[in-house]
Every structure is written in structure tokens, then in C-alpha cells.
Design an enzyme around this catalytic site. Structure first.
Site, PDB file in Angstrom:
ATOM      1  CG  ASP A  48      -6.512   0.579   0.297  1.00 34.71           C
ATOM      2  OD1 ASP A  48      -6.570   1.449   1.186  1.00 34.71           O
ATOM      3  OD2 ASP A  48      -5.475   0.324  -0.337  1.00 34.71           O
ATOM      4  CG  ASP A 102      -1.798   1.204   1.315  1.00 36.15           C
ATOM      5  OD1 ASP A 102      -2.522   1.457   0.343  1.00 36.15           O
ATOM      6  OD2 ASP A 102      -1.761   1.909   2.334  1.00 36.15           O
ATOM      7  CB  THR A 132      -1.937   5.363  -1.855  1.00 36.65           C
ATOM      8  OG1 THR A 132      -1.894   3.942  -1.748  1.00 36.65           O
ATOM      9  CG2 THR A 132      -3.141   5.888  -1.114  1.00 36.65           C
ATOM     10  CB  THR A 133       1.094   2.598  -5.477  1.00 34.74           C
ATOM     11  OG1 THR A 133       0.941   1.960  -4.214  1.00 34.74           O
ATOM     12  CG2 THR A 133       2.484   2.318  -6.026  1.00 34.74           C
TER      13      THR A 133
END
Length: 532
Positions: free
Chosen positions: A400, A65, A98-99
């Protein structure tokens, strides 16, 4: 002369301006931020690698994550810290991607280096990137497919896509429907377009596997019932009181010692304490209350051995050390009111449930409340795992998935995954750039090229030939196959919608907008001044 400009100023005089320092600062900032992006790039997508993070206190975290990785990294360079904040922003807005947002920012910064080396001014690049970002959001919105909350299957597909890139991806068939049901349970009919994830409590318990994770229609307490004086551990037809006062002898406001040397005086003190506690418990028992939830106290002991003894005699099940931040969730779930003073203890302030019992789960015990009357719109998920690392990652992955479903409640549009939207936006921006003139055309072309980093990285992480895959993908999109993306499972290019790889539109649009905004800010910094 490198790093210097010669400018004419007022007739024949010339002014020498040294820009070397500004270029160096900008170059250092971009390289530092790009380094952070490269660190997380390998963890993008379903075939991405995981990171093992070792914290200062010896804890180990295994995750892919982006927000978690960056949050735990010790980043000191100010511009690199901005990418950490960028990932946090994406986590707040969308919860997923988020990446992606950091990898996008890194690719845009790489294009900025090329543009700056060709002599373009940072302000011109910044303005052009802003226009490109707005156009990209328009293209994504045009590609999106509307979705209704009644279409549970589409919601589950979207939640599954977010889980497929996680360490616990093999459990996506269990966690994805659970995330969808949890969010749908807490939607308030009065505010159908907003979901508060605080209404979903995720409780972790060691023991078993992730397969044993369950959603409980009720309330669960991680702490067991008090057994000290042989009190009950199972109560049917429960009347539950949530109290914020202490059932223990009062203490003085000032620090002082009282020395008692006479036994009769000692007996009197103990008798007074006993009467004080009995007085409180009689008032509680008079309302018919048979389950007591006691908030943890920092002033003095919330309960003493003596008070627990009398509560056990009164056949009242006690759950002590309830955290202050859980009070709102408990009162909303049980539809009861927290009671701050014993004088305000009334029957109408109690919650009602069919059953409160202590059950054994894994290596510990929990108190489960089921059959709650007039239960509020809340949900509890009990996450299980064979070790603490799996347990923590399952919780992060579930968060998530919950955020993805929340995104779809907020903005009810789905978009294809697998690099399809990025390639389509890249193609359309490239075509738009050809219709423009001057520097804007050049910068928007660079923005379009940067977007190809997502499909390129997805292919690279899956062990495919990224150049072949991206070239073929670009070709298929040029022929009008808008929803064609990289199928990493089959190792080929397919219609990604038919493979059920979908994500909320909000994840993609916020990633693009936030990455662009962060890059524009880094680009326009020309000096770092220490104020220490």
C-alpha cells in the site's frame, strides 16, 4: 396501489403496469451491497478494527486492508460481488483507499434507497450522481497541493499516512522511508511519470521483528545454495550465468521403459550420462562462470546429484529452482541474459557482482548478491516478522505504501487526510445544489450528505462522538478552514496538514469516481435473470 402504476394510453383506455418486482430486485441489490460495505466499515482509519479471516483450508489472516478482507469473503449475491470488484479496482488504480471506496459506495446506496422511496426514477438519480462526482473531482483538484519528487519529506509523510491505519502502524517510521526510497530507485529517467512495481521485489523471511526489515541494493534468493556435493557458498568477483536449460541426462519424448540386464551396458549408460553432463559443465566453466542460477524445470530434473557433484568440483556456486516469473526481474537486476541452450553460453551474457554469499536469516538461509556491476533499476526489500500473520500484513502494508508513492509519481499532488476533503466536497456540493433546480438539486444534496460518512466513521472508530465531531468539522469548513480534519490521536479537530496527515490526490479522486460508477450501475439494474 403499492408497486403498481396506472397509465393512460390512447384516449380513454388505461394500462396497468406492475413495478413491484423491479422495485424488489433493486431494493435487494442495494441492501446486499450495503451489507458488504457495513462489514468493512469498522476497519476504516487509524483507529479501525482488524478482521480475522479464516479460510477454507484452515489458514488465518489478520488484516484491516479492505481489498484483502473482501477478496477472502465468500460473497454470492451478484450486486454484492460488484463491491468486491470495486475494491479490487481501487487497489489496481491507487493501491490505497480500498476500504474508503467501499464505505463511500455503501453511503451512496443508502441515499439511493431514500431517493427511490420518495418516487425518484433511478435514471434521474444516476445522472445527477454522475454530475456530482465530476464536480467533486474538480473541488478535490482545486484543494490539492503540488509536490515535487525532490521533496522526500512530503513523500514520506504520505506513505506514513497510509501505514498509520495498518496492523503494523508502529513501524511506519521504518517502512515509509523504505517505500519512498524503493520507488525512487526504480524510476526510469526515460519514463519519469510511471513506476512498475514489478521492479520492486518484496521477500518475506520468518524470524526477528518488522524492525529487522531492510532494503537491499542487490539481489536476494529465498532458496539456499546447493550443498549436496560440498559446493562453494561464497564467491567473490562473481560471474553469474542465468540458465533455462537442464544439466541432467536427456529423456525420451515418449513414455517408455528400457530394461538393461547386462552390467557392461549399464556401465556404458552411466558413462554416457557422465560424459554428457561433463560436456555441459566444461562449456560453462570455459566462460569463467562461477555462479549458476538454474530455472526450475517441469520437464525433468534441472540438476541431478551427479551434475551437482561436478559443479562443486568446478567450484561453481549453484542456486537451483529459480521460479520462471522471477527470470525477468533477475536478468534486469544483474544486467545479464537468460540462456536457453548450452551452445549459446557466452561470456557477454553473464552478469558480474563483487560478492555472492549464503547468509543465515532467521530460521533459514538466503543467497545475497551485492556489488552488481551495471545494476538495473530494481530494488529488493527483505521483510521480517515474528510470525506468519505479521509477516503477511507487513507485506500488504508495504505494498500500500509503495502504491501511494507510485500515485504521487503518476500525479504529483497531495491532499489533506482525516476526513477534510470529504467534508469540503460535501459543503461545496451542498452550496452548488442550492443553485440548481428540480430533481438534480435534490439528488446532489443527497450525494453531498453521503460523503459525510467518511469523517463520521473515522470519529466513530476512534471512540469519539461522531455527531459532535462532524458538526464542528462542518462549521470550521464553513468558516474557510479547508484543511481542518479529525485528529484521531488527540481526539479533536485540528489543521490536518500541520499534523502531516496527507494522501495522494489520485487516491481520493479515484475512490469517488469508482464508487459513483459502481453505485450508478447497481441502481439501474431492475431484474436478475439466471442463465444457468
Amino acid at each position: 396501489m403499492p408497486g403498481a402504476n396506472v397509465m393512460k394510453a390512447g384516449g380513454n383506455t388505461e394500462k396497468y403496469v406492475d413495478t413491484k418486482r423491479k422495485d424488489d430486485v433493486r431494493y435487494a441489490n442495494i441492501l446486499a451491497a450495503k451489507g458488504v460495505a457495513d462489514a468493512v466499515r469498522t476497519s476504516l482509519g487509524p483507529r479501525g478494527m482488524d478482521k480475522m479471516l479464516s479460510t477454507a483450508n484452515g489458514d488465518v489472516i489478520i488484516t484491516n486492508d479492505g481489498a484483502t478482507i473482501l477478496n477472502k469473503m465468500e460473497v454470492t449475491q451478484p450486486a454484492a460481488k460488484m463491491l468486491v470488484e470495486l475494491s479490487k479496482s481501487q487497489d489496481i488504480v491507487a493501491g490505497d483507499g480500498t476500504t474508503t471506496v467501499v464505505v463511500l459506495a455503501g453511503a451512496l446506496l443508502k441515499q439511493c434507497l431514500n431517493l427511490l422511496s420518495k418516487g425518484l426514477h433511478p435514471t434521474i438519480i444516476s445522472e445527477a450522481f454522475h454530475k456530482a462526482s465530476e464536480k467533486a473531482v474538480e473541488v478535490l483538484t482545486a484543494m490539492a497541493i503540488p509536490v515535487e519528487l525532490s521533496d522526500r519529506e512530503a513523500l514520506v509523510k504520505s506513505a506514513s499516512t497510509s501505514l498509520n491505519s495498518k496492523v503494523v502502524s508502529q513501524y511506519s517510521s521504518l517502512l515509509a522511508p523504505m517505500a519512498v526510497d524503493a520507488v525512487l530507485n526504480v524510476i526510469d529517467p526515460g519514463r519519469p511519470n510511471s513506476v512498475d512495481l514489478k521492479d520492486i521485489k518484496v521477500l518475506k523471511k520468518l524470524g526477528g521483528t518488522v524492525d529487522d526489515t531492510e532494503m537491499i541494493n542487490g539481489l536476494v534468493f529465498d532458496n539456499k545454495a546447493s550443498h549436496l556435493a560440498g559446493g562453494p557458498t561464497r564467491v567473490e568477483n562473481a560471474k553469474i550465468g542465468l540458465i533455462q536449460f537442464q544439466i541432467s541426462p536427456p529423456k525420451t519424448d515418449i513414455e517408455q521403459n528400457v530394461i538393461v540386464s547386462d552390467y557392461t551396458q549399464m556401465d556404458r549408460i552411466l558413462k554416457e550420462e557422465r560424459n554428457y553432463i561433463l560436456g555441459i559443465i566444461k562449456k560453462i566453466r570455459a566462460t569463467g562462470c562461477n555462479v549458476l542460477l538454474i530455472q526450475k524445470s517441469i520437464l525433468r530434473d534441472a540438476v541431478t546429484d551427479l551434475s551437482l557433484h561436478y559443479l562443486a568440483k568446478a567450484k561453481i556456486l549453484v542456486v537451483k529452482d529459480v521460479e520462471r516469473e522471477d527470470i525477468e526481474f533477475i536478468s534486469k537486476t544483474l544486467n545479464c541474459l537468460p540462456i536457453a541452450n548450452v551452445e549459446h553460453f557466452r561470456t557477454e551474457k553473464l552478469g558480474h557482482a563483487d560478492l555472492v554469499e549464503e547468509v543465515s536469516v532467521g530460521s533459514g538461509r538466503i543467497v545475497k548478491v551485492t556489488g552488481i556491476k551495471n545494476m538495473g533499476r530494481t530494488t529488493t526489500v527483505l521483510v521480517r516478522g515474528s510470525n506468519a500473520l505479521v509477516l503477511d500484513e507487513a507485506e500488504r502494508s508495504l505494498h500500500d505504501a509503495l502504491c501511494v508513492v507510485r500515485c504521487l509519481v503518476n500525479w504529483r499532488f497531495l491532499i489533506a487526510g482525516g476526513g477534510a476533503p470529504e467534508i469540503e466536497v460535501s459543503r461545496q456540493l451542498g452550496a452548488w445544489a442550492k443553485t440548481l433546480q428540480g430533481m438534480d438539486s435534490f439528488c446532489i444534496r443527497a450525494f453531498a450528505d453521503a460523503l459525510e460518512v467518511i469523517p463520521y466513521t473515522l470519529a466513530e472508530n476512534a471512540g469519539l462522538n461522531p455527531i459532535l465531531i462532524v458538526t464542528e468539522l462542518r462549521n470550521r469548513h464553513a468558516n474557510g478552514e479547508v484543511n481542518t480534519g479529525i485528529n484521531v490521536r488527540k481526539g479533536q479537530i485540528t489543521n490536518i496538514l500541520e499534523e502531516n496527515v496527507v494522501q495522494p490526490l489520485l487516491v481520493s479522486t479515484s475512490a469517488l469516481s469508482l464508487a459513483t460508477e459502481c453505485v450508478r450501475m447497481i441502481l439501474k439494474i431492475d431484474d436478475i435473470v439466471s442463465t444457468r
